[in-house]
Design a protein around this motif. Structure first.
Motif, PDB file in Angstrom:
ATOM      1  N   ASP A  18       0.190   8.172  -0.295  1.00 22.33           N
ATOM      2  CA  ASP A  18      -0.448   7.806   0.969  1.00 22.33           C
ATOM      3  C   ASP A  18      -1.909   8.236   0.954  1.00 22.33           C
ATOM      4  OD1 ASP A  18      -0.535  10.537   1.502  1.00 22.33           O
ATOM      5  OD2 ASP A  18       1.146  10.505   2.899  1.00 22.33           O
ATOM      6  N   LYS A  19      -2.591   8.078   2.076  1.00 22.98           N
ATOM      7  CA  LYS A  19      -4.031   8.349   2.112  1.00 22.98           C
ATOM      8  C   LYS A  19      -4.363   9.824   1.921  1.00 22.98           C
ATOM      9  CE  LYS A  19      -4.019   8.403   7.177  1.00 22.98           C
ATOM     10  NZ  LYS A  19      -4.538   7.700   8.393  1.00 22.98           N
ATOM     11  N   GLU A  20      -3.363  10.685   2.050  1.00 26.20           N
ATOM     12  CA  GLU A  20      -3.559  12.108   1.816  1.00 26.20           C
ATOM     13  C   GLU A  20      -3.213  12.500   0.383  1.00 26.20           C
ATOM     14  OE1 GLU A  20      -4.907  13.907   4.104  1.00 26.20           O
ATOM     15  OE2 GLU A  20      -4.829  12.335   5.656  1.00 26.20           O
ATOM     16  N   ASP A 303       1.565   7.179   7.359  1.00 26.18           N
ATOM     17  CA  ASP A 303       0.664   6.201   6.754  1.00 26.18           C
ATOM     18  C   ASP A 303       1.526   5.110   6.120  1.00 26.18           C
ATOM     19  OD1 ASP A 303      -1.300   4.756   5.497  1.00 26.18           O
ATOM     20  OD2 ASP A 303      -1.663   6.240   3.922  1.00 26.18           O
ATOM     21  N   LYS A 305       0.737   1.798   5.357  1.00 26.52           N
ATOM     22  CA  LYS A 305       0.138   0.748   4.527  1.00 26.52           C
ATOM     23  C   LYS A 305       0.628   0.777   3.079  1.00 26.52           C
ATOM     24  CE  LYS A 305      -4.290  -1.400   3.389  1.00 26.52           C
ATOM     25  NZ  LYS A 305      -5.763  -1.355   3.574  1.00 26.52           N
ATOM     26  N   PRO A 306       0.756   1.956   2.424  1.00 23.87           N
ATOM     27  CA  PRO A 306       1.227   1.963   1.028  1.00 23.87           C
ATOM     28  C   PRO A 306       2.647   1.431   0.851  1.00 23.87           C
ATOM     29  CG  PRO A 306       0.198   4.058   1.587  1.00 23.87           C
ATOM     30  CD  PRO A 306       0.388   3.314   2.872  1.00 23.87           C
TER      31      PRO A 306
END
Length: 315
Positions: A18-20, A303, A305-306
């Motif tokens: 994810d974004k993190e 998150d 999106k992924p």
């Protein structure tokens, strides 16, 4: 659809970040096409999970069954053109009298398509956390309607909550019990939980069922309303739910795997005809219409999106 494609998707989800930079916190995934059904559990435990906004189309499917059976309210059949305000006129304390004229034009169609006329979405967790849950109906009916009903799509939890209150007030059943009698019992969903917001079932969220049962709901959509060889939900109603009813320009992002081009009845519609519903923290019900492929996911992944990026190869 074969197991090798499914396994490829699973591997992508296991590798995705994810974004993190964290691994995706997913519970399970199911993909089916015709008689082929594949499931993978990312965690050993398997429990009921909150569908979040995927609760919405389950209300829609139940409505389709009830309307086809001839549901009448106050002596009149319920239709897409049924006006909403008459059912609440005597129950609401109107402090915003300028709203009344617009509420007089709100119909069931507007409630199903998030086109009541609000400028922003309401009844999300951040919106209600400091509010008395027993006053939410008054709050909703007095919140400024800034657009003409039917003109502007604004995603919200208001519509399903209004339907929940309407069912309870007119039929004397909590929405969860009514959906159970109209839909769940007929498809063998026995274990479920649905939270209340004050006097009424939350409707738009808070429904907990198993992943297998969620996938069963999706298969009914894919099959045009058929369950075990019988027409449970009218075909015309499923078609109405899953076709473009209103454009959603503020939601559209062409870079997404499943761009939100428009909306049906509690279902997002893509430009190519695919449709889906997403629920906060990794819940998805996605239908690739032309291929007859159904994808459902359970997770606790903020998150999101992924998650859908892992499905590109299916397109």
């Amino acid at each position: 659809m074969d197991k090798y494609i499914f396994e490829s998707v699973v591997k992508k989800m296991q590798k995705a970040r994810d974004k993190e930079g964290n691994s995706l916190n997913m519970d399970s995934i199911m993909i089916s096409q015709g008689a082929d059904v594949f499931k993978h559990k990312f965690k050993n435990e398997e429990a009921l999970n909150d569908l979040r906004s995927i609760s919405k189309p389950i209300i829609g499917l139940s409505l389709g069954i009830a309307m086809d059976e001839g549901l009448t309210l106050r002596g009149e059949p319920l239709t897409l053109n049924t006006k909403i305000l008459p059912f609440f006129q005597e129950k609401i304390k109107f402090t915003n009298e300028s709203n009344i004229a617009k509420w007089q034009r709100v119909t069931l169609r507007h409630v199903l398509t998030h086109t009541i006329g609000f400028a922003e979405g309401l009844l999300f967790s951040k919106d209600i956390k400091e509010r008395d849950p027993f006053t939410l109906l008054d709050y909703v009916f007095n919140y400024d309607i800034t657009h003409e009903p039917g003109e502007c799509f604004v995603y919200s939890n208001v519509g399903p909550y209004i339907l929940s209150a309407l069912i309870q007030e007119e039929l004397g059943l909590n929405l969860s019990d009514w959906v159970n009698s109209k839909f769940f019992e007929k498809i063998g969903i026995k274990k479920y939980e649905w939270k209340n917001y004050g006097n009424y079932c939350a409707g738009a969220t808070g429904l907990r069922i198993s992943h297998d049962d969620l996938h069963k709901v999706g298969q009914i959509l894919v099959g045009g309303g058929i369950f075990e060889g019988k027409q449970l939900v009218p075909k015309y109603w499923v078609e109405a739910m899953t076709k473009l009813q209103v454009f959603t320009p503020t939601m559209y992002d062409e870079k997404r795997v499943f761009p939100k081009y428009g909306y049906g009845f509690y279902i997002y519609i893509c430009k190519n005809g695919n449709y889906y519903i997403d629920g906060t923290d990794g819940q998805y019900l996605i239908v690739l219409k032309d291929k007859g492929i159904l994808i459902t996911t359970f997770g606790h992944q903020p998150d999101m999106k992924p998650i859908t990026e892992c499905f590109r190869e299916l397109l």
